[in-house]
Design a protein around this motif. Structure first.
Motif, PDB file in Angstrom:
ATOM      1  N   ARG A  59       0.870  -0.918  -0.110  1.00 46.14           N
ATOM      2  CA  ARG A  59      -0.172  -0.021   0.052  1.00 46.14           C
ATOM      3  C   ARG A  59       0.987   1.381   0.092  1.00 46.14           C
ATOM      4  O   ARG A  59       1.745   1.391   0.973  1.00 46.14           O
ATOM      5  N   THR A  60       0.755   2.059  -0.853  1.00 48.96           N
ATOM      6  CA  THR A  60       1.320   3.258  -1.014  1.00 48.96           C
ATOM      7  C   THR A  60       0.592   4.323  -1.299  1.00 48.96           C
ATOM      8  O   THR A  60      -0.294   4.674  -1.987  1.00 48.96           O
ATOM      9  N   LYS A  61       1.056   5.427  -0.533  1.00 47.72           N
ATOM     10  CA  LYS A  61       0.551   6.814  -0.858  1.00 47.72           C
ATOM     11  C   LYS A  61       1.642   7.647  -1.169  1.00 47.72           C
ATOM     12  O   LYS A  61       2.887   7.602  -0.644  1.00 47.72           O
ATOM     13  N   ALA A  62       1.046   8.791  -1.831  1.00 50.89           N
ATOM     14  CA  ALA A  62       2.214   9.844  -2.360  1.00 50.89           C
ATOM     15  C   ALA A  62       1.454  11.146  -2.356  1.00 50.89           C
ATOM     16  O   ALA A  62       0.233  11.374  -2.379  1.00 50.89           O
ATOM     17  N   ASP A  63       2.096  12.030  -1.377  1.00 52.21           N
ATOM     18  CA  ASP A  63       1.660  13.347  -1.162  1.00 52.21           C
ATOM     19  C   ASP A  63       2.337  14.223  -2.093  1.00 52.21           C
ATOM     20  O   ASP A  63       3.595  14.222  -1.963  1.00 52.21           O
ATOM     21  N   CYS A  64       1.925  14.884  -3.151  1.00 53.83           N
ATOM     22  CA  CYS A  64       2.128  15.747  -3.862  1.00 53.83           C
ATOM     23  C   CYS A  64       2.192  17.079  -3.503  1.00 53.83           C
ATOM     24  O   CYS A  64       1.139  17.782  -3.221  1.00 53.83           O
ATOM     25  N   HIS A  65       3.429  17.951  -3.072  1.00 50.22           N
ATOM     26  CA  HIS A  65       3.412  19.376  -2.679  1.00 50.22           C
ATOM     27  C   HIS A  65       3.505  20.262  -3.853  1.00 50.22           C
ATOM     28  O   HIS A  65       4.408  20.368  -4.603  1.00 50.22           O
ATOM     29  N   LEU A  66       2.460  21.439  -3.668  1.00 52.46           N
ATOM     30  CA  LEU A  66       2.575  22.569  -4.865  1.00 52.46           C
ATOM     31  C   LEU A  66       2.922  23.683  -3.996  1.00 52.46           C
ATOM     32  O   LEU A  66       2.265  23.857  -3.075  1.00 52.46           O
ATOM     33  N   GLU A  67       3.794  24.446  -4.485  1.00 50.15           N
ATOM     34  CA  GLU A  67       3.903  25.682  -3.794  1.00 50.15           C
ATOM     35  C   GLU A  67       3.964  26.973  -4.847  1.00 50.15           C
ATOM     36  O   GLU A  67       4.136  26.785  -6.264  1.00 50.15           O
ATOM     37  N   MET A  68       3.608  27.922  -4.499  1.00 48.62           N
ATOM     38  CA  MET A  68       3.508  29.187  -5.385  1.00 48.62           C
ATOM     39  C   MET A  68       5.033  29.918  -5.331  1.00 48.62           C
ATOM     40  O   MET A  68       5.119  30.186  -4.107  1.00 48.62           O
ATOM     41  N   ARG A  69       5.583  29.950  -6.407  1.00 53.04           N
ATOM     42  CA  ARG A  69       7.026  30.587  -6.632  1.00 53.04           C
ATOM     43  C   ARG A  69       6.760  31.966  -7.159  1.00 53.04           C
ATOM     44  O   ARG A  69       6.166  31.900  -8.259  1.00 53.04           O
ATOM     45  N   ASP A  70       7.142  32.954  -6.480  1.00 52.34           N
ATOM     46  CA  ASP A  70       7.051  34.219  -7.229  1.00 52.34           C
ATOM     47  C   ASP A  70       7.508  34.499  -8.578  1.00 52.34           C
ATOM     48  O   ASP A  70       6.864  34.943  -9.657  1.00 52.34           O
ATOM     49  N   ASP A  71       8.847  33.696  -8.943  1.00 45.94           N
ATOM     50  CA  ASP A  71       9.345  33.736 -10.267  1.00 45.94           C
ATOM     51  C   ASP A  71       8.768  32.873 -11.114  1.00 45.94           C
ATOM     52  O   ASP A  71       8.751  32.727 -12.512  1.00 45.94           O
ATOM     53  N   GLU A  72       8.125  31.710 -10.826  1.00 47.63           N
ATOM     54  CA  GLU A  72       7.863  30.648 -11.551  1.00 47.63           C
ATOM     55  C   GLU A  72       6.202  30.102 -11.552  1.00 47.63           C
ATOM     56  O   GLU A  72       5.816  29.685 -12.523  1.00 47.63           O
ATOM     57  N   GLY A  73       5.761  30.743 -10.366  1.00 51.22           N
ATOM     58  CA  GLY A  73       4.082  30.397 -10.444  1.00 51.22           C
ATOM     59  C   GLY A  73       4.038  29.115  -9.581  1.00 51.22           C
ATOM     60  O   GLY A  73       4.800  28.685  -8.956  1.00 51.22           O
ATOM     61  N   PRO A  74       2.909  28.354  -9.875  1.00 45.18           N
ATOM     62  CA  PRO A  74       2.785  27.184  -9.222  1.00 45.18           C
ATOM     63  C   PRO A  74       3.714  26.007  -9.406  1.00 45.18           C
ATOM     64  O   PRO A  74       3.977  25.876 -10.687  1.00 45.18           O
ATOM     65  N   THR A  75       4.317  25.475  -8.565  1.00 48.31           N
ATOM     66  CA  THR A  75       5.566  24.509  -8.794  1.00 48.31           C
ATOM     67  C   THR A  75       5.245  23.287  -7.831  1.00 48.31           C
ATOM     68  O   THR A  75       5.255  23.592  -6.743  1.00 48.31           O
ATOM     69  N   ILE A  76       5.505  22.149  -8.430  1.00 46.44           N
ATOM     70  CA  ILE A  76       5.480  20.959  -7.833  1.00 46.44           C
ATOM     71  C   ILE A  76       6.927  20.853  -7.163  1.00 46.44           C
ATOM     72  O   ILE A  76       7.799  20.534  -8.045  1.00 46.44           O
ATOM     73  N   ASN A  77       7.135  20.959  -5.975  1.00 51.94           N
ATOM     74  CA  ASN A  77       8.299  21.036  -5.364  1.00 51.94           C
ATOM     75  C   ASN A  77       8.865  19.576  -4.599  1.00 51.94           C
ATOM     76  O   ASN A  77       9.991  19.443  -4.345  1.00 51.94           O
ATOM     77  N   ARG A  78       7.766  18.833  -4.228  1.00 47.97           N
ATOM     78  CA  ARG A  78       8.142  17.548  -3.390  1.00 47.97           C
ATOM     79  C   ARG A  78       7.228  16.673  -3.626  1.00 47.97           C
ATOM     80  O   ARG A  78       5.866  17.109  -3.562  1.00 47.97           O
TER      81      ARG A  78
END
Length: 125
Positions: A59-78
């Motif tokens: 059983r695997t769970k994945a949490d995808c983190h999205l951050e708002m970056r000033d220079d790039e906009g929404p970015t998956i970072n982790r």
């Protein structure tokens, strides 16, 4: 939105990703996380089975983190993978090696190579 296989169909919108009070709908990050969890589980099961181990459950769970970056906009970072596997006749150190190899080797992990991917793997005997 629907998948080409017809296995899933559901709501999908930009606004539901960032605004409270919007109806719950899927988003790219959720779909990436689901695909990553499934791909990792398949890779781990395949590697274990090829070497004679028989996982009865993964059983695997994945949490995808999205951050708002000033220079790039929404970015998956982790992406944080968390997996629990029921595998008998394997010690924890060996299991951890298989889990790490699956994390770095599954096709989705390789496609997301610019994203930090963490892993918490535990085994049940």
């Amino acid at each position: 939105m629907s998948l080409g296989s017809g296995a899933w169909r559901g709501g999908y919108s930009f606004r539901s990703r960032f605004r409270d009070g919007e109806p719950k709908q899927s988003n790219p990050e959720e779909l990436i996380a689901a695909g990553h969890a499934g791909c990792f589980s398949l890779a781990l099961a395949n590697m274990l089975e090829q070497d004679g181990y028989e996982p009865s459950e993964i059983r695997t769970k994945a949490d995808c983190h999205l951050e708002m970056r000033d220079d790039e906009g929404p970015t998956i970072n982790r992406i944080e993978l968390s997996t629990e596997a029921a595998v008998s006749d394997i010690d924890d150190e060996t299991f951890q090696q298989y889990a790490e190899e699956a994390k770095s080797g599954c096709p989705v992990s390789r496609a997301l190579s610019n994203v930090e991917i963490t892993l918490d793997a535990s085994r049940q005997s």
